[in-house]
Design an enzyme around this catalytic site. Sequence first.
Site, mmCIF file in Angstrom:
data_model
loop_
_atom_site.group_PDB
_atom_site.id
_atom_site.type_symbol
_atom_site.label_atom_id
_atom_site.label_comp_id
_atom_site.label_asym_id
_atom_site.label_seq_id
_atom_site.Cartn_x
_atom_site.Cartn_y
_atom_site.Cartn_z
ATOM 1 N N CYS A 96 0.839 -1.187 0.000
ATOM 2 C CA CYS A 96 0.000 0.000 0.000
ATOM 3 C C CYS A 96 0.875 1.239 0.000
ATOM 4 C CB CYS A 96 -0.945 0.008 1.197
ATOM 5 S SG CYS A 96 -0.123 -0.198 2.781
ATOM 6 N N CYS A 138 3.202 1.858 2.863
ATOM 7 C CA CYS A 138 4.436 1.067 2.890
ATOM 8 C C CYS A 138 5.549 1.848 2.198
ATOM 9 C CB CYS A 138 4.259 -0.260 2.157
ATOM 10 S SG CYS A 138 3.104 -1.384 2.925
ATOM 11 N N ASP A 159 -3.235 -29.058 -1.023
ATOM 12 C CA ASP A 159 -2.603 -29.196 0.280
ATOM 13 C C ASP A 159 -3.715 -28.895 1.277
ATOM 14 O OD1 ASP A 159 -0.658 -29.062 2.407
ATOM 15 O OD2 ASP A 159 -0.854 -26.887 2.270
ATOM 16 N N ASP A 165 0.420 -23.968 0.092
ATOM 17 C CA ASP A 165 0.858 -22.692 0.654
ATOM 18 C C ASP A 165 2.145 -22.779 1.460
ATOM 19 O OD1 ASP A 165 -0.190 -23.971 2.929
ATOM 20 O OD2 ASP A 165 -0.458 -22.022 3.879
ATOM 21 N N ASP A 221 5.169 -27.508 0.215
ATOM 22 C CA ASP A 221 4.485 -27.714 -1.062
ATOM 23 C C ASP A 221 5.279 -27.153 -2.227
ATOM 24 O OD1 ASP A 221 2.170 -28.651 0.320
ATOM 25 O OD2 ASP A 221 1.735 -26.551 0.801
#
Lengths: 57, 766
Positions: B76, B79, B482, B660, B664
């Site tokens: 954003c 940031c 997953d 995630d 994985d």
Amino acid sequence: MEILLYLIPIALTLGLLGLVGFMWALKNDQFDDMEGNANRILLDDEEDTDEPPADPS
Amino acid sequence: MEPAAISADGTSGRSLSVCAHCGAPTKAGRPFCCSGCEAASAAQGSIDADSAFAVLATDNEDGSHTLTLGVEGIHCASCIRLIENALSAGDGVADARVNMSTERLTVRWLGPRANANTLAQSVTKLGYKLHALKDDAPAQSDQEKRLLRAIAVSGFAAANMMLLSMGLWASTAETMGMATRDLMHWISALIALPTVIYAGQPFFSSAVSVLKERRTNMDVPISLAVVLASAMSVFETINHGEHVYFDSAVMLLFFLLIGRYLDARAKGKARSSAGQLLSRLQGFASIEQDGRITEVPIRDLREGMVARVAVGESIPADGLVQSGTSSVDLSLITGETVPEEIAAGSEVFAGTLNLEAPIRIEVSKASEKSLLSEIVKLMEVAEQGASRYVRIADTAARLYTPVIHSMGALTFLGWWLLMNAPWQVSLLNAVTVLIITCPCALGLAVPVVQVLASSRLMKRGILLKSGDALEKMAAIDSVVFDKTGTLTLGRPELTSIGHNAQNMALAASMAAHSKHPLSAALARAHDAALVEMEVSEVPGKGLQATRGGVTYQLGSRSWCGPETEDAEAALEMWLAADGTPVERFTFADQVRHDARTTVAALKNAGLKVSLLSGDREAVAASVSEAVGIGSFEASVSPVDKCDRLKALQAKGNKVLMAGDGLNDAAAMAFAHVSISPASAVDITQNTADVVFQGDQLAPVATTYEVAKKAMQLVKQNFALAVVYNIVAIPLAIMGHVTPLVAAIAMSGSSLVVILNSFRLTLKREG
């Protein structure tokens, strides 16, 4: 047809101006961060000083 | 220069109603505005905090230094402000700039090179992760810029020449006069030749390089057509000819460059993730040596060394805990969000985060043999394999080029030998065949659909990370999920209900002071006002606070719960007042609420859906039951996941892997195509071809549908291009293609393809 002698150079010059403008913008990195600039307009204007933000400590 | 300095100008603050990470307003009592900020803040200072950034800085002529680094977690405007302010507050900083599109920061400062470390730390302290950039990254944007410049030049030239051509088309030699026509031709030549030489270079250089390898690609006929058309037109101009094709040549370049640019931008997003993963192993570890503590580069760690890991640091190598009680965040390895308690003798893995108390570990494997390195190796293998995928446009080009070339050659020979035409006429006709067949429509067929599809997905919070994601997605025949973080939200949520309101408020107020996932869940579940009190954290146990003479404890059963063993093995937290347990809170990782319908939709689309989980059998079974997945496998290690995926791919299945965790990542790299939620570990997100945001699973099905639709449109576009050629080629062969016909045919076919692609956005939901 003599009018062409003026019109063609004028058309080309105007076109070239646009091209040069674009190249200038590109060279000055104006197309580098489209996403960031879109977001930056949401920020408040920064103060017109070169001073770093005040340190509270 | 300290982060505290930032709070002074109001972008951040210590009040509870402002995000502790990015300064955006939050719901009352929540420390963070979004999970992204929370994750970024949790990883604060963990990685690269004290790496040698000074090495990466470059010297400038005026004695200043410049450092360019990749930043993760910018999402954003605040940031940007936060990072730039933190950097400009540093010693001697001349300028600091964050680029949001490329996720990198550039800072230039006067003073010693070593300042790089302090500067980098001022950013990592804010919670953003920094990483060194690979050398080929700037080359990518240079290429995009070159293409943009070429587009600008050819666009300028095409527009101006069209102006002249209009006049030429609208009149004949009688109405205009030979001299004027020649003048127009010469002006066209003057504009066209430099344009072709400049803007044609991306095609020429690529054509030359493939020809050297004795192969052809789409750029060979393009270059041939452009060069021959220009040369032929120069010849015609000199000889006072009637038709010149300068405008066709330039327009061709303009259209094709647009397609090329869109394509380059789509590719620009993809990054190599294995290298980034390895950068986690590039910091330093504190090693006990001869009674002293020395900093040793992580890659030099050897078996038997004893390392100290401070709170908030990632564990440098696989090893055994020697002393200390703490908990570690294993999410990097397993995707499990609830920290695992560790004590002396527990096994820990490199890259995981030490959360509560300092520990000493004995290194059991050198860092290049650690689980993390093993995953990196697997991913490197997989990434090499993935680059062999041939995109549909390239396949089309492979079929198309020989056809065009032989058509051109046959036309020339036909006119010359059979019709006994002069060689100039034969060549002119052959060149028009090349111009008219030139793959304008073909060059736009894929990129336009790609851009439209990705912007449509983007609006729904789905980000395509690789250029071929859509193509690959449309081809899948099975989906492997997953469990934790993918089918489920990957974070515990409060499941117990009917709590005493006062106890709840107390517990939530205490929990708001901790980053532990269970505390966070408790604080999240509480919507009313918070109670002000001093809260202290007892490492490895929980939270403690005193209010009105009563000491409250919030923590594990072993610390403040009842001593009876409860059969129900749920995640739980207890609130105790003066040592007496008063309230029990239970938590569970919730299945994404639309998981069942999404799985059903995928099954309806004829895909095989299965579940691969690293979790226990019982948990995996209940989740697969809940979402309606028939086949599942539990207790699968990261390496096993890879093997399963490899086996499936070997059987000829095209698998979409949704995951995630880092566990994985390697499997996802092996899968045909992969998708991950935005809450995933950054490495996994980088590996994934597609990343989606939000708490819904529906994006998986949406992406598949859009991909299907997009590929359908791409195929239609190709079909349109073929139909167009069937009409145009005979005309060209017979010599009926004047510059006007060529211009209409080329822009017409390109327009048809673009308009057809836009049907993708017209179609509502579905």
